[in-house]
Design an enzyme around this catalytic site. Structure first.
Site, mmCIF file in Angstrom:
data_model
loop_
_atom_site.group_PDB
_atom_site.id
_atom_site.type_symbol
_atom_site.label_atom_id
_atom_site.label_comp_id
_atom_site.label_asym_id
_atom_site.label_seq_id
_atom_site.Cartn_x
_atom_site.Cartn_y
_atom_site.Cartn_z
ATOM 1 N N TRP A 103 -9.002 -34.271 -43.136
ATOM 2 C CA TRP A 103 -8.151 -34.749 -42.048
ATOM 3 C C TRP A 103 -6.943 -33.837 -41.872
ATOM 4 O O TRP A 103 -6.236 -33.917 -40.870
ATOM 5 C CB TRP A 103 -7.711 -36.191 -42.303
ATOM 6 C CG TRP A 103 -6.668 -36.389 -43.366
ATOM 7 C CD1 TRP A 103 -6.689 -35.914 -44.646
ATOM 8 C CD2 TRP A 103 -5.456 -37.137 -43.241
ATOM 9 N NE1 TRP A 103 -5.566 -36.323 -45.336
ATOM 10 C CE2 TRP A 103 -4.795 -37.076 -44.489
ATOM 11 C CE3 TRP A 103 -4.860 -37.855 -42.216
ATOM 12 C CZ2 TRP A 103 -3.563 -37.710 -44.729
ATOM 13 C CZ3 TRP A 103 -3.642 -38.494 -42.446
ATOM 14 C CH2 TRP A 103 -3.012 -38.412 -43.693
ATOM 15 N N ASP A 104 -6.745 -32.932 -42.830
ATOM 16 C CA ASP A 104 -5.671 -31.942 -42.734
ATOM 17 C C ASP A 104 -5.710 -31.227 -41.382
ATOM 18 O O ASP A 104 -4.674 -30.965 -40.774
ATOM 19 C CB ASP A 104 -5.827 -30.883 -43.830
ATOM 20 C CG ASP A 104 -5.904 -31.449 -45.231
ATOM 21 O OD1 ASP A 104 -6.366 -32.596 -45.381
ATOM 22 O OD2 ASP A 104 -5.526 -30.755 -46.178
ATOM 23 N N LYS A 148 1.295 -41.313 -53.618
ATOM 24 C CA LYS A 148 1.072 -39.869 -53.680
ATOM 25 C C LYS A 148 1.769 -39.160 -52.531
ATOM 26 O O LYS A 148 2.344 -38.090 -52.695
ATOM 27 C CB LYS A 148 -0.431 -39.586 -53.631
ATOM 28 C CG LYS A 148 -0.808 -38.112 -53.655
ATOM 29 C CD LYS A 148 -2.320 -37.940 -53.597
ATOM 30 C CE LYS A 148 -2.725 -36.468 -53.643
ATOM 31 N NZ LYS A 148 -4.192 -36.297 -53.581
ATOM 32 N N GLN A 149 1.717 -39.778 -51.346
ATOM 33 C CA GLN A 149 2.211 -39.124 -50.142
ATOM 34 C C GLN A 149 2.518 -40.175 -49.091
ATOM 35 O O GLN A 149 2.291 -41.359 -49.292
ATOM 36 C CB GLN A 149 1.163 -38.158 -49.608
ATOM 37 C CG GLN A 149 -0.118 -38.842 -49.138
ATOM 38 C CD GLN A 149 -1.277 -37.893 -48.966
ATOM 39 O OE1 GLN A 149 -1.850 -37.436 -49.944
ATOM 40 N NE2 GLN A 149 -1.627 -37.592 -47.734
ATOM 41 N N GLU A 168 -3.638 -41.735 -51.830
ATOM 42 C CA GLU A 168 -4.832 -41.751 -52.668
ATOM 43 C C GLU A 168 -4.563 -42.234 -54.090
ATOM 44 O O GLU A 168 -5.470 -42.216 -54.928
ATOM 45 C CB GLU A 168 -5.471 -40.363 -52.669
ATOM 46 C CG GLU A 168 -6.044 -40.018 -51.300
ATOM 47 C CD GLU A 168 -6.438 -38.558 -51.163
ATOM 48 O OE1 GLU A 168 -7.257 -38.257 -50.287
ATOM 49 O OE2 GLU A 168 -5.910 -37.714 -51.919
#
EC number: 2.4.1.230
Length: 785
Positions: free
Chosen positions: A354-355, A611-612, A497
């Site tokens: 998806w980056d 994580k993000q 994640e």
């Protein structure tokens, strides 16, 4: 590392390494990688060292080693190594004394140079100048040049150079033995064929040797060995003489668009490749380099961003991002995507995530829509694999793979990953099974592209079909809760994640709801205004029945709402009930993922740590759905719990900090994002550059500080320069118009200037929003901010 080497016209164009350390080879191998979107060449040194990683990748040439491994980009034959011997002893910087050393990547020209002054253990002193480029003009061409000067005495120099197919992907050999050939005692050729996908690689190379400008007499020794074909040239250098070696190489494959057809012939491919080499080598290194530089000039004219900052690094960082975005992107072929490490390393096996859609594609959508369209067409070409994955999982429509490779491969996410520190076993990677949000990410990206470009042809051929199939997938994923009388999305992984097997991840639910809502809107559009498209898709997809499902379910999808007490939106059903621990150690970590030295993933799954960016990304993609108070409350809650262990995270947070008017924090986060590859961590890029982070840097500049957004199909520009910046210039494309944006700041007063660069006699006026007010202009607009 030195980022201030460039002077005058090269100021903020040079990435430099000023000292040699064999323990940190990977940093510059990846950061200084060369490429053109067709092939990528990792910048290992000419001489060999333990721990080096020599990579040559050709986009789209995926191969599966065996049935127990996933497909990956195979590491092609190496043409960069030169074994140099001085009076019989191998040249190595690990021996002797280095008097001068500097390696530089010129972002402006795409040329890599290395200048060395070295004294051997026996006292021979030599000066080396190595140069290298991958052509932006001829996608198949690689140029190398080595200058060796005998400084203090006469000496015998021996150079072994050619094509080495003995390389692997970290031990995995993707090629059959192959055929080796030397033509006219000069032109070297190696033919490799991948073991499973049966793709032919044809690699050619030729050398030219001159001493003080005169061609060297004497034929080289020819050697053919296992997976290897080389020449050994012995040359006597008198004191003060300079040896110049030029090596021109090329790479062709049977997957190249012009050869990937039913009448393919290996014999034709190898003849074409050799003919091309013979033609190109006549131009010499300098001639080929100049052709490539002209193409780079066109790149910089199209994409150039200028930042007047107190920190020169900011200008260098955006150019570094632009450089790698160009060399990693297969702009030549819509059958291929962008790897998470570009073409600079073996990390993530060359797979697309998806980056691309969320972090990289906006750069191309706003600056080079033709390339953006090709990247979206790649997703269309993979739709059969997405349909297959949906069916295998019991769903309808298109469930896009978490990791994608060749268009026919389907899901290619590995099943096992890093060690579990508690059990000692490999950790299972669940993303390929339950990280479903990528389907909505693709839907959002194609809609964003359509809104910015107005490309009806794309939507009619590809976009509507993709959007409707993704909406069908989501409608089939919904699970009815009889207790709450609403639809849930269960057992997923969101962008965070560190939280697996969760129910009702806010990002996933909102994006699924958005996708179905958009599908409903466009169902009416195609039915009422595009009868041919409607008829075709209704037969293909069962559109009328799908529409009835969407209408019956969309308003009953559970969308997590802000809590009354603090306006925090639950990231998922259980996140806010998990244990809270002191994360200070991990927030201040020097290396990402340090929390896994103390906890395994199952334990991390039960802690309020991310994580993000997860819920917060909604405030960027779907910003109109949330008030500023809600955004601030969720920032205050989630950012302290976010470790930014993903390189995707910092840029999003920087943009959101701009939206929240915290420009000091936004600039700090932008700097941190820019230093993911360029920073002092000498091991950060060993597996390749961070492609998504580089797209995020562009978004941080243009969408964050530049304030550019597409909201509900309309353009908004709301710049907010940090105190370090006095001027920002950048281009964007909007509905076929090229706009030049300039933001200036003088004593805290900011002005916005917009100039329409593409003039058409019958061009319609452009309407946009600036600071809450609508403006309409045809040629120029100036707004005091």
């Amino acid at each position: 590392m030195d980022y201030a080497s460039g002077e005058n016209e090269l100021k903020n164009w040079i990435i430099a390494e000023t000292g040699f350390n064999p323990d940190y080879l990977g940093k510059c191998e990846a950061m200084m990688a060369l490429g053109n979107g067709y092939l990528g060449l990792r910048s290992a040194t000419e001489e060999s060292y333990v721990g080096e990683v020599r990579n040559l990748f050709v986009a789209g040439t995926f191969n599966r080693f065996d049935e127990y491994e996933v497909t990956e980009l195979p590491n092609g034959a190496d043409i960069t190594r030169m074994d140099i011997r001085i009076n019989g002893k191998r040249f190595s910087l690990e021996n002797g004394k280095i008097r001068k050393y500097k390696r530089m990547l010129n972002l402006k020209t795409g040329e890599l140079t290395r200048h060395i002054r070295w004294v051997s253990p026996r006292g021979e002193e030599l000066e080396f100048v190595f140069r290298r480029f991958v052509s932006l003009n001829n996608l198949h061409c690689i140029g190398m040049r080595a200058e060796i000067t005998a400084m203090n005495q006469d000496m015998e120099v021996s150079i072994e150079s050619g094509i080495n197919g003995q390389l692997t992907n970290t031990g995995v050999q993707h090629f059959h033995e192959g055929e080796k050939r030397i033509f006219e005692k000069k032109y070297l050729q190696l033919i490799q064929t991948t073991t499973q996908s049966k793709i032919d690689f044809v690699v050619n190379t030729v050398h030219q040797y001159r001493v003080d400008g005169k061609e060297v007499d004497g034929e080289p020794k020819m050697v053919i060995d296992r997976r290897k074909v080389v020449l050994i040239q012995d040359i006597k250098l008198n004191r003060g003489q300079k040896l110049v070696v030029e090596k021109i190489s090329n790479v062709y494959t049977s997957r190249d668009k012009e050869y990937d057809h039913g009448d393919y012939s290996l014999e034709v491919l190898r003849k074409d490749a050799l003919f091309n080499l013979k033609s190109e080598c006549k131009k010499g290194y300098e001639g080929l380099l100049q052709e490539s530089i002209k193409k780079w000039e066109e790149v910089w004219e199209k994409y150039s961003i200028c930042i007047d900052s107190l920190q020169d690094f900011d200008q260098l960082a955006i150019r570094f991002a632009h450089y790698h975005l160009v060399i990693m992107t297969p702009a030549h072929d819509h059958r291929m995507g962008i790897g998470a490490k570009g073409l600079s390393g073996e990390g993530y096996k060359g797979h697309s995530f998806w980056d691309t859609e969320i972090y990289i594609l906006p750069f191309f959508t706003y600056t080079d829509p033709q390339i953006a369209r090709k990247l979206l067409e790649y997703r269309y070409h993979t739709i059969d694999g997405a349909r297959k994955k949906a069916k295998e999982n019991g769903y309808e429509g298109a469930m896009y793979p978490w990791e994608s490779a060749w268009k026919d491969d389907g899901e290619v996410t590995p099943v096992w990953g890093a060690v579990d520190i508690v059990t000692g076993k490999a950790t299972k990677i669940w993303s390929g099974f339950i990280e479903k949000h990528i389907s909505s990410d693709i839907a959002f990206a194609l809609w964003q592209y359509y809104m910015i470009t107005g490309d009806e042809d794309f939507m009619e051929k590809y976009g509507y079909e993709m959007l409707f199939e993704i909406a069908k997938f989501w409608a089939s994923c919904l699970e009815w809760s009889e207790e709450k009388k609403e639809y849930h999305i269960n057992d997923v992984i969101g962008p965070d994640e560190y939280k697996e097997h969760v129910n009702n991840n806010a990002f996933t639910n909102y994006m699924a709801h958005w996708t179905i809502s958009k599908a409903i809107d466009y169902y009416h559009v195609v039915k009422e205004k595009k009868p041919e498209v409607y008829g075709r898709l209704n037969v293909l997809l069962g559109l009328d029945e799908a529409y009835r499902h969407w209408i019956s379910k969309v308003d009953k999808i559970y969308l997590p709402q802000p809590r009354q007490e603090d306006l925090v939106i639950p990231q998922d059903d259980t996140y806010l009930q998990k244990e809270i621990i002191d994360l200070t150690e991990y927030k201040n970590q020097k290396h990402v993922g340090s929390i896994f030295r103390d906890y395994n993933l199952e334990q991390v799954n039960n802690i309020q740590v991310s994580k993000q960016a997860d819920t917060l990304i909604l405030f960027y993609l779907l910003e109109n759905l949330f008030t500023k108070d809600i955004k601030r409350a969720n920032w205050n809650y989630y950012e302290p719990k976010t470790l930014h262990d993903s390189s995707l995270s910092l840029s999003i947070h920087s943009i959101l900090a701009c939206d929240l008017d915290d420009l000091e924090l936004a600039y700090s986060l932008f700097e941190r994002a820019a230093r993911i590859d360029l920073g002092p961590n000498m091991k950060s890029s060993d597996h390749g550059i961070h492609a998504a982070a580089l797209g995020g840097i562009w978004q941080g500049v243009v969408c964050g500080f530049g304030g550019v957004r597409m909201l509900n199909g309309e353009l908004r520009i709301d710049p907010k320069l940090p105190k370090e910046w006095s001027r920002l210039e950048f281009p964007i494309e909007w509905r076929g118009n090229r706009l030049h944006i300039v933001v200036t700041k003088d004593k805290e007063k900011q002005r916005l200037y917009i100039t329409r660069m593409s003039n058409h006699d019958n061009a319609q006026a452009i309407t946009l929003e600036v600071r809450g007010r609508k403006y309409t202009f045809k040629e120029r607009l100036m707004v005091n901010l």
